[in-house]
Design an enzyme around this catalytic site. Structure first.
Site, PDB file in Angstrom:
ATOM      1  N   HIS A   1      13.408 -29.641  11.150  1.00  0.00           N
ATOM      2  CA  HIS A   1      12.166 -29.197  10.516  1.00  0.00           C
ATOM      3  C   HIS A   1      12.486 -28.748   9.083  1.00  0.00           C
ATOM      4  O   HIS A   1      13.640 -28.837   8.648  1.00  0.00           O
ATOM      5  CB  HIS A   1      11.519 -28.077  11.339  1.00  0.00           C
ATOM      6  CG  HIS A   1      12.472 -26.952  11.659  1.00  0.00           C
ATOM      7  ND1 HIS A   1      12.942 -26.078  10.711  1.00  0.00           N
ATOM      8  CD2 HIS A   1      13.062 -26.586  12.830  1.00  0.00           C
ATOM      9  CE1 HIS A   1      13.761 -25.213  11.275  1.00  0.00           C
ATOM     10  NE2 HIS A   1      13.869 -25.493  12.561  1.00  0.00           N
TER      11      HIS A   1
ATOM     12  N   MET B   1      21.060 -28.611  16.119  1.00  0.00           N
ATOM     13  CA  MET B   1      20.863 -29.192  17.447  1.00  0.00           C
ATOM     14  C   MET B   1      19.717 -30.212  17.390  1.00  0.00           C
ATOM     15  O   MET B   1      19.067 -30.486  18.401  1.00  0.00           O
ATOM     16  CB  MET B   1      20.577 -28.095  18.474  1.00  0.00           C
ATOM     17  CG  MET B   1      21.742 -27.115  18.596  1.00  0.00           C
ATOM     18  SD  MET B   1      21.842 -26.268  20.176  1.00  0.00           S
ATOM     19  CE  MET B   1      20.340 -25.316  20.121  1.00  0.00           C
TER      20      MET B   1
ATOM     21  N   GLY C   1      20.741 -20.745   8.796  1.00  0.00           N
ATOM     22  CA  GLY C   1      19.461 -20.106   8.497  1.00  0.00           C
ATOM     23  C   GLY C   1      19.440 -18.651   8.952  1.00  0.00           C
ATOM     24  O   GLY C   1      20.007 -18.299   9.984  1.00  0.00           O
TER      25      GLY C   1
ATOM     26  N   VAL D   1      12.603 -20.127   6.396  1.00  0.00           N
ATOM     27  CA  VAL D   1      11.464 -20.906   5.884  1.00  0.00           C
ATOM     28  C   VAL D   1      10.311 -20.690   6.868  1.00  0.00           C
ATOM     29  O   VAL D   1      10.499 -20.826   8.084  1.00  0.00           O
ATOM     30  CB  VAL D   1      11.810 -22.402   5.773  1.00  0.00           C
ATOM     31  CG1 VAL D   1      10.604 -23.201   5.279  1.00  0.00           C
ATOM     32  CG2 VAL D   1      12.998 -22.594   4.833  1.00  0.00           C
TER      33      VAL D   1
ATOM     34  N   HIS E   1      15.647 -26.702   8.411  1.00  0.00           N
ATOM     35  CA  HIS E   1      16.890 -27.476   8.315  1.00  0.00           C
ATOM     36  C   HIS E   1      16.959 -28.201   6.966  1.00  0.00           C
ATOM     37  O   HIS E   1      18.010 -28.265   6.332  1.00  0.00           O
ATOM     38  CB  HIS E   1      16.957 -28.542   9.416  1.00  0.00           C
ATOM     39  CG  HIS E   1      17.035 -27.999  10.804  1.00  0.00           C
ATOM     40  ND1 HIS E   1      16.044 -28.216  11.748  1.00  0.00           N
ATOM     41  CD2 HIS E   1      17.984 -27.264  11.420  1.00  0.00           C
ATOM     42  CE1 HIS E   1      16.403 -27.642  12.884  1.00  0.00           C
ATOM     43  NE2 HIS E   1      17.564 -27.051  12.719  1.00  0.00           N
TER      44      HIS E   1
HETATM   45  O1  PAF Z   1      21.488 -22.672  15.163  1.00  0.00           O
HETATM   46  C1  PAF Z   1      21.717 -23.699  15.829  1.00  0.00           C
HETATM   47  O2  PAF Z   1      21.007 -24.714  15.740  1.00  0.00           O
HETATM   48  C2  PAF Z   1      22.892 -23.706  16.785  1.00  0.00           C
HETATM   49  O3  PAF Z   1      23.081 -22.458  17.374  1.00  0.00           O
HETATM   50  C3  PAF Z   1      24.193 -24.221  16.136  1.00  0.00           C
HETATM   51  C4  PAF Z   1      24.653 -23.308  15.025  1.00  0.00           C
HETATM   52  C5  PAF Z   1      23.988 -25.631  15.600  1.00  0.00           C
HETATM   53  C6  PAF Z   1      25.316 -24.268  17.191  1.00  0.00           C
HETATM   54  O4  PAF Z   1      24.992 -25.119  18.249  1.00  0.00           O
END
Ligand code: PAF
Length: 254
Positions: free
Chosen positions: A35, A31, A148, A177, A38
């Protein structure tokens, strides 16, 4: 430079084209407000696949509180720089209308595990998550998708959905992390005030040190957290707390 794809039709055409059709594809759904957590998923995907696709979509159907959706951090330019630095191949950046042409008439429901822990405290949250992840996995058609373990309940529910519906993408869990002080990396951390940020690492410290839920709840409350829940399911302790208006989650294996 990363290629930015905004339409489902454009991605589908590319996915079936000579340039991608025989390549292994790794997918990291996000979303945004990227950071180090990700970036670790992206790195794993890059190591294991020929092509890496990241999506950024702030999914409204998984926010049970409209205020939470409104204040969710959006840092598109900064995200783009990070994606370029990591040499991510594609950014899938769809609009709301592109993904919810049905206006959320269709949804994916899980009836048991999604109703406890975070699900009990955020009604409808996992229906929103599972629905959007189903759509994204069906669009991207990756070989592997990376999630994650900070959102461990989310990971288990997505894995369950993929197994249940015989979907082809392999779901790969990736370790949490943490900041040097132990705080699990999260896009929400940037919403913490200076004082809250100083207190935040105590969450993991207490969660990982203490042995029983009552003691953990008491210590968290005494330290200044508003406890949403602390609970154990199958050898894992899950917890959610508030610092001001910011909700933090974490989990540890026990
Ligand atoms: O973990 C997230 O950032 C969200 O829940 C995801 C998996 C991208 C779904 O919108």
């Amino acid at each position: 430079m990363i290629s930015i794809i905004k339409s489902v039709a454009e991605w589908k055409e590319l996915r079936n084209s000579e340039s991608l059709k025989n390549k292994t594809i790794g997918f990291v759904p996000t979303m945004g407000a990227l950071h180090e957590g990700h970036l670790s998923l992206i790195e794993k995907s890059k190591n294991e696949n020929e092509i890496t696709v990241v999506s950024i979509f702030v999914n409204p159907t998984q926010f049970n509180d409209p205020k939470d959706l409104e204040k969710y951090p959006r840092t598109y330019e900064d995200d783009l720089q990070k994606l370029n630095r990591t040499k991510t191949d594609y950014l899938f950046y769809p609009s709301h209308n592109e993904l919810y042409a049905d206006k959320f008439r269709y949804e994916i429901n899980e009836k048991e595990f999604s109703q406890i822990l975070c699900g009990a405290h955020r009604p409808g949250h996992f229906t929103g998550v599972l629905t959007i992840v189903m759509k994204l996995l069906n669009i991207v058609k990756a070989d592997k998708a990376y999630f994650g373990e900070k959102d461990y309940q989310q990971y288990l529910l997505i894995k369950g959905m993929v197994d249940t519906f015989f979907m082809d993408t392999k779901i790969v869990p990736c370790p949490i992390v943490r900041e040097k002080d132990g705080l699990a990396m999260s896009s929400r951390n940037m919403l913490l005030s200076k004082q809250e940020r100083i207190l935040a690492p105590k969450f993991f410290e207490i969660l990982s040190k203490e042995k029983n839920n009552e003691e953990i709840i008491a210590k968290l409350a005494y330290s200044g957290f508003k406890v949403d829940y602390v609970d154990e399911v199958e050898n894992r302790r899950y917890a959610a707390v508030y610092l001001g208006n910011v909700r933090l989650i974490d989990n540890v294996k026990i």
